[in-house]
Every structure is written in structure tokens, then in C-alpha cells.
Design a protein around this motif. Sequence first.
Motif, PDB file in Angstrom:
ATOM      1  N   LYS A 480       0.860  -1.173   0.000  1.00 41.11           N
ATOM      2  CA  LYS A 480       0.000   0.000   0.000  1.00 41.11           C
ATOM      3  C   LYS A 480       0.902   1.230   0.000  1.00 41.11           C
ATOM      4  O   LYS A 480       2.009   1.194   0.550  1.00 41.11           O
ATOM      5  CB  LYS A 480      -0.937   0.004   1.207  1.00 41.11           C
ATOM      6  CG  LYS A 480      -1.959  -1.137   1.182  1.00 41.11           C
ATOM      7  CD  LYS A 480      -2.986  -1.032   2.312  1.00 41.11           C
ATOM      8  CE  LYS A 480      -3.993  -2.173   2.220  1.00 41.11           C
ATOM      9  NZ  LYS A 480      -5.058  -2.092   3.261  1.00 41.11           N
ATOM     10  N   ILE A 481       0.439   2.303  -0.638  1.00 36.69           N
ATOM     11  CA  ILE A 481       1.248   3.519  -0.742  1.00 36.69           C
ATOM     12  C   ILE A 481       0.420   4.709  -0.293  1.00 36.69           C
ATOM     13  O   ILE A 481      -0.661   4.952  -0.831  1.00 36.69           O
ATOM     14  CB  ILE A 481       1.752   3.748  -2.185  1.00 36.69           C
ATOM     15  CG1 ILE A 481       2.547   2.547  -2.688  1.00 36.69           C
ATOM     16  CG2 ILE A 481       2.602   5.012  -2.253  1.00 36.69           C
ATOM     17  CD1 ILE A 481       2.943   2.633  -4.144  1.00 36.69           C
ATOM     18  N   VAL A 482       0.945   5.432   0.674  1.00 38.81           N
ATOM     19  CA  VAL A 482       0.276   6.611   1.219  1.00 38.81           C
ATOM     20  C   VAL A 482       1.176   7.820   0.984  1.00 38.81           C
ATOM     21  O   VAL A 482       2.394   7.731   1.148  1.00 38.81           O
ATOM     22  CB  VAL A 482      -0.008   6.421   2.725  1.00 38.81           C
ATOM     23  CG1 VAL A 482      -0.442   7.723   3.363  1.00 38.81           C
ATOM     24  CG2 VAL A 482      -1.069   5.348   2.930  1.00 38.81           C
ATOM     25  N   TYR A 483       0.552   8.961   0.614  1.00 40.93           N
ATOM     26  CA  TYR A 483       1.351  10.146   0.289  1.00 40.93           C
ATOM     27  C   TYR A 483       0.558  11.391   0.680  1.00 40.93           C
ATOM     28  O   TYR A 483      -0.130  11.997  -0.137  1.00 40.93           O
ATOM     29  CB  TYR A 483       1.673  10.156  -1.213  1.00 40.93           C
ATOM     30  CG  TYR A 483       2.861  10.988  -1.632  1.00 40.93           C
ATOM     31  CD1 TYR A 483       3.096  12.249  -1.103  1.00 40.93           C
ATOM     32  CD2 TYR A 483       3.742  10.516  -2.595  1.00 40.93           C
ATOM     33  CE1 TYR A 483       4.181  13.006  -1.502  1.00 40.93           C
ATOM     34  CE2 TYR A 483       4.835  11.257  -3.016  1.00 40.93           C
ATOM     35  CZ  TYR A 483       5.058  12.506  -2.463  1.00 40.93           C
ATOM     36  OH  TYR A 483       6.125  13.258  -2.874  1.00 40.93           O
ATOM     37  N   PRO A 484       0.651  11.836   1.951  1.00 40.75           N
ATOM     38  CA  PRO A 484      -0.129  12.992   2.406  1.00 40.75           C
ATOM     39  C   PRO A 484       0.430  14.319   1.890  1.00 40.75           C
ATOM     40  O   PRO A 484       1.621  14.418   1.586  1.00 40.75           O
ATOM     41  CB  PRO A 484      -0.013  12.908   3.925  1.00 40.75           C
ATOM     42  CG  PRO A 484       1.300  12.230   4.154  1.00 40.75           C
ATOM     43  CD  PRO A 484       1.448  11.241   3.040  1.00 40.75           C
ATOM     44  N   SER A 485      -0.433  15.321   1.853  1.00 32.99           N
ATOM     45  CA  SER A 485      -0.022  16.643   1.357  1.00 32.99           C
ATOM     46  C   SER A 485      -0.132  17.732   2.407  1.00 32.99           C
ATOM     47  O   SER A 485       0.201  18.881   2.126  1.00 32.99           O
ATOM     48  CB  SER A 485      -0.885  17.032   0.145  1.00 32.99           C
ATOM     49  OG  SER A 485      -2.232  17.262   0.551  1.00 32.99           O
TER      50      SER A 485
END
Length: 659
Positions: A480-485
Motif C-alpha cells: 500500500k502507498i500513502v502520500y499525504p499533502s
Amino acid sequence: MKFIRKNYTDDILKKLYESLLFPRMIEEKMLILLRQNKISKWFSGIGQEAISVGITQALHPEEYILPMHRNLGVFTGRDIPFEKLFAQWQGTMAGFTKGRDRSFHFGTNEHHIVGMISHLGPQNGVADGIALATKLKGEKKVTVVFNGDGGTSQGDFHEAINVAAVWDLPVIFVVENNGYGLSTPSSEQFRCKNFIDKAIGYGIEGIQVDGNNVLEVYDTILSIADKLRENPRPILLECITFRMRGHEEASGTKYVPKELMDTWAKKDPVENFEKYLVEQGVIDAIYIEQTRKKFKKEIEEGLEVAFQETHPQPDTERELNDVYTPFTQTIIQPSTDKKSEKRFIDAISDGLRQSMERFDNLVLMGQDIAEYGGVFKITEGFVEKFGKGRVRNTPLCEAAIVGTALGLSVKAMKAMVEMQFADFVTEGFNQIVNNLAKTHWRWGQSADVVVRMPTGAGTAAGPFHSQSNEAWFFHTPGLKIVYPSNPYDAKGLLCAALEDPNPVMYFEHKLLYRTLKDFIPDDYYTIEIGKAKLIREGESLSIITYGMGVHWATEIMDTLPDVKADIVDLRTLLPWDKDAVLETVKKTNRVLVLHEDTLTGGVGAEIAAWISEHCFQHLDAPVMREASLDTAIPFAPTLEQNFLPKIRLKNKIEELLKY
């Protein structure tokens, strides 16, 4: 071959003999079946059985062993039913991997075994993790991991021993020195005469045994294991032996000089031990005949059961469902309305700290993360609060540490691995894409690991500290890949990632660390993984993006007052929110996919392709993309800004609107 009985009873000696004989008889049957074309492949351990048997019989049943292809005696010694083993080899549903993998590429917590993958070496890091878990839990257990002499050339072997030495982990690193790595002789593999000489360099003890002498192996392991349970530390055990068959049967043994084969044939571990026991009056011809008859019956009955199994009937839903460990996320809301202003970096630290409080089985690992607090100071003060056992500085060895994280998962613990920079993940790439990502799908073992990835450009740090490499993992099922901004998402998604029992790559943009702040909840909370967020609404076009792209899109749209756009922050890249993308495409009919990563093969390519395939009827223009140049990231600030897509974004929006 000299056997020293010491005070071992007849029952122990008989048990060792039977444990040697059973895998030998299985192997002999397998070779017959191979010639009859009833099985497809076989990796023979004939001539090396004493190592597997001696070690397995000397350990406690609940102590983990990490064997390789030729260690059948480990599996039979742990009483795995033969028909289940054969089903595994044949690729049927009754095997441990549901036909998805072969040979000993599986694990079973029931029997405390974790098998190998084809890439030699990664099993050593996993052994470190299992041993670390036993040490942290105070269980007083040892872990044994097998290596062939050829595989010791791999960096994983070096890294794992070094970590075990530094952390005093109770791991016995076994090297089966049989003189060949497939067909390549030892003289072309390494210069050292003995593997135990390498132990000196690691600051650990090295012990050499006759690997064909089951009594010597058994006695040595009994002694070593007792010591390590009380005084945890690693030991390198070199077992001198010889493989009497090919690497696998198709390869043969023509490369081995005949006189060498003849010499080692006289040292057969089964025949010699059998002869010794007869001479000692422990067994006789009748006992041998009865034992062989019993084992033959067991093998034939097991084959009869296993041959009734057929290859699995394809079930696409089952295959897809098994990619991830089943997990239904429960969204946790903050328990109070209390908020504080926090920078992006503070939000990450806050989420990590509260997750450590929430999960007492969570271990943090990374370079310089303990007293120093990490190069970005995210874990500053954590050692004082949680202790060195759970906040661990690591040597420079990303592969071993990711493997260790998986080993912790095997023991039902959680792990966070911090890559000092996302660029350095290449050193642990194999462990992530071939071990973490595939383990549940292969044999049902969750990889409860979060890999934190400080990523992104904009700081003039050059090509080795600024890469956006999320696409490397986007193609890998099981991750799984998470990328918050923003700070709110950074905390909520990190907490969610640490709750999730699946491996999560958590990307955090370095430029946002101290430049972005917001009022966010002080309490623990989570955000749904796989759910996008509509940042801004409009009718003119949709900008689908994530990370720094969200801020670029917002900034550029502020310069275009007459243009109103939907800005969709994906937040999660794998799995990504197709429903949110479909909804915005249907609304605006014009789509621009934006990301910081280079254009070719980036995440945007998949999203654009999906939109073209599934939303074509809603489009008034081609799906467009804007991304960084297809080069490495340059160092000079002027070149870096030219590399990044921001300077081209406004023109691309205008181009899309004019179509």
C-alpha cells in the motif's frame, strides 16, 4: 567418521536415526517420481541430511528455523504430514501456498518454520527480526537460519550477521559448506579457507562441525542453544558437508571430479550412523527393516492422498483477495475538539508517538533515529519515553532492517522502518517487493510494516536525496502507498498505516516538513486509506494529484481567477480512489494528472490510462499529464526548478482548456 555418544540414551539415538532415514527415503522416492515424469523438479539434499536433522532435533519445537531448498529434514523433523509437503511441491490447494509457489518457499507458524525465497540471503534478516521479537518479549529462545556457501556472497548475509552482532540477537547462522554454489567451486566464490574465519570480523564466535555427523551437529546445537537462551548473541556455525546430487536434478554433477564424489560417498550421513548404531547394539537388522517398512508405508499413503489433488481451479476473486491481509479499517475520530498548530513534521512525529503509546508491540528502526532523533528530528525524545528496545538505531543496512521488520511481523509485532531518504530504499528493494509484498499472498503471513520515505525535491539536494520514487512500488501488488499533502492527513494517515497489518510505503515530502503548518487535533485519529479528498471545487477541469502537486495546483489556480477546477488529492496511491476520479471526470469532462515524479511510467500514466478506458464517454479532451522531466534530479536550484513541473503547469492547464 567418529561418533561420540556421551550420555545420550538409546531412544535419542534411535530418534536421530529415524529422523535421518525418513527424509532420505522421501528423497529416493522423489527421484523415482522425477524419472517417471510425475513431478516437475527436485532439489536434492542427499548427503547433507545430518545438518537439518541434527539442528531440528536439538531445538525446542517452538523455536523458529529458516531453512532452504535442501533442508527436508527440518520439515519432517517438525512433523509436517508428508501428504501436505507433497501437495506443496506439486502446487495443489492442499499445500501451504495454494499452488502459488513451489518447493520450500513457504512458512508455517504452526510448525515454527519460515521458508526461503529464490533470492538467496533475505532469510537472514527475517531471522534477525524473529530473534529480536523473542528477546524483547523475554522468551529465551534461539532462531536458526540456513545458508549455502554460495549464498554467503550476498550482501543480505553480511548485513544480517552484522545487525545480529550489534544487537546481540540469539541467531545461529548456519553455513552448509558443500564446496559449490550450483556449479561454481568455492575457489571462485571466496578467498577465505573457512567460514568461521569470517566470524572474527563480526566480533562473534564461529564454530565448525562435521556436517555429515548427525551426533556432532546435534550435540553442538544443544550446547550452543542453551548458552544463547541465557546469554543472547549470534554464532556462525559452519557445517562441512557435500551435496551428492546436482543443484537440482536437471543440472547434474558432471562438473564435480569423480574422486571427490567417491570420497564423500564414503561419508554418507545415513549409512555411517546406521552402521555405528548397529555396532553399538542400539538397533539391529530387524529394527532397520521394520523402520524402513513403516516409512515406506507412510510415504506411499501420503502420495496416494496427494495424487488425488489436482492443480487449483482458477478463482480470480480469491487470488485478488489474498494479495492483502484481510483488514477492515475503523476510522477513529479525535476524542476531543482540542487542536494545536503543528508543522507537517510535527504532525508526523505526533502520529508516530501516539501510535507507539497505542501499540506496545510497535518497534521503530532506522539510522540515527534514537538519541539523535533522526536527521529530521522526527523521533527526538522517543528514546527517553519508549526506551532503546523499541526505538532502535540501525547500522547502514536497509535490506537487513526491512527483513528484520518482517521477522517481527512473524512474531505478531509491528515495525516502522525509516529510510533516511527515500532514495536509499534501493538498498532494501528486494526485501520490500519480494518479501513484504508477497508474503501474505504466498503463505498467509501478514507483513505489519510501515516504511517511512522522506521524499521529494525543492531543497537543491541533487539526484540522490530528492527522488520521487513512489512509482517503483506502485507496480507491486501487496504493497500500500500513502502520500499525504498536509499536516492533518500526515498524522491521520500515518496512524492508519501503523494500524494496518499490511506493508505500507509512507511518503512524506521533505520540503513540506517545516514550511507547512495547520491546526490539527491533539488526539489520536485515523483517515481512511484508499480515500481521496476534494481540495477545491470547480467546473472547468479536474486536476488529479498528490503530495507537492496539491500545492502547485492550488497556487497556479489562484492566478487564474476565471478558471475553476476540481483539485483531487489522491492521498493514497495504492489502492487509489477510482470512485473519486470517476466522479470528478463526469463533472468537469477535462482532466490533468499532475505529479512530481518523472513523466514516463509515473503513477499518472496508470490513472490517465484508466480514465481513457473507463471514462471515455465523459471526456471533452484528451487526458493530459504534467510531471518532471525524464532526467535525474539536478543539484543547481535553477536546473532543479526547470526539472520540476510547476513552471509548465499553467501552460498545460491553458492547453487543456483550449482543446
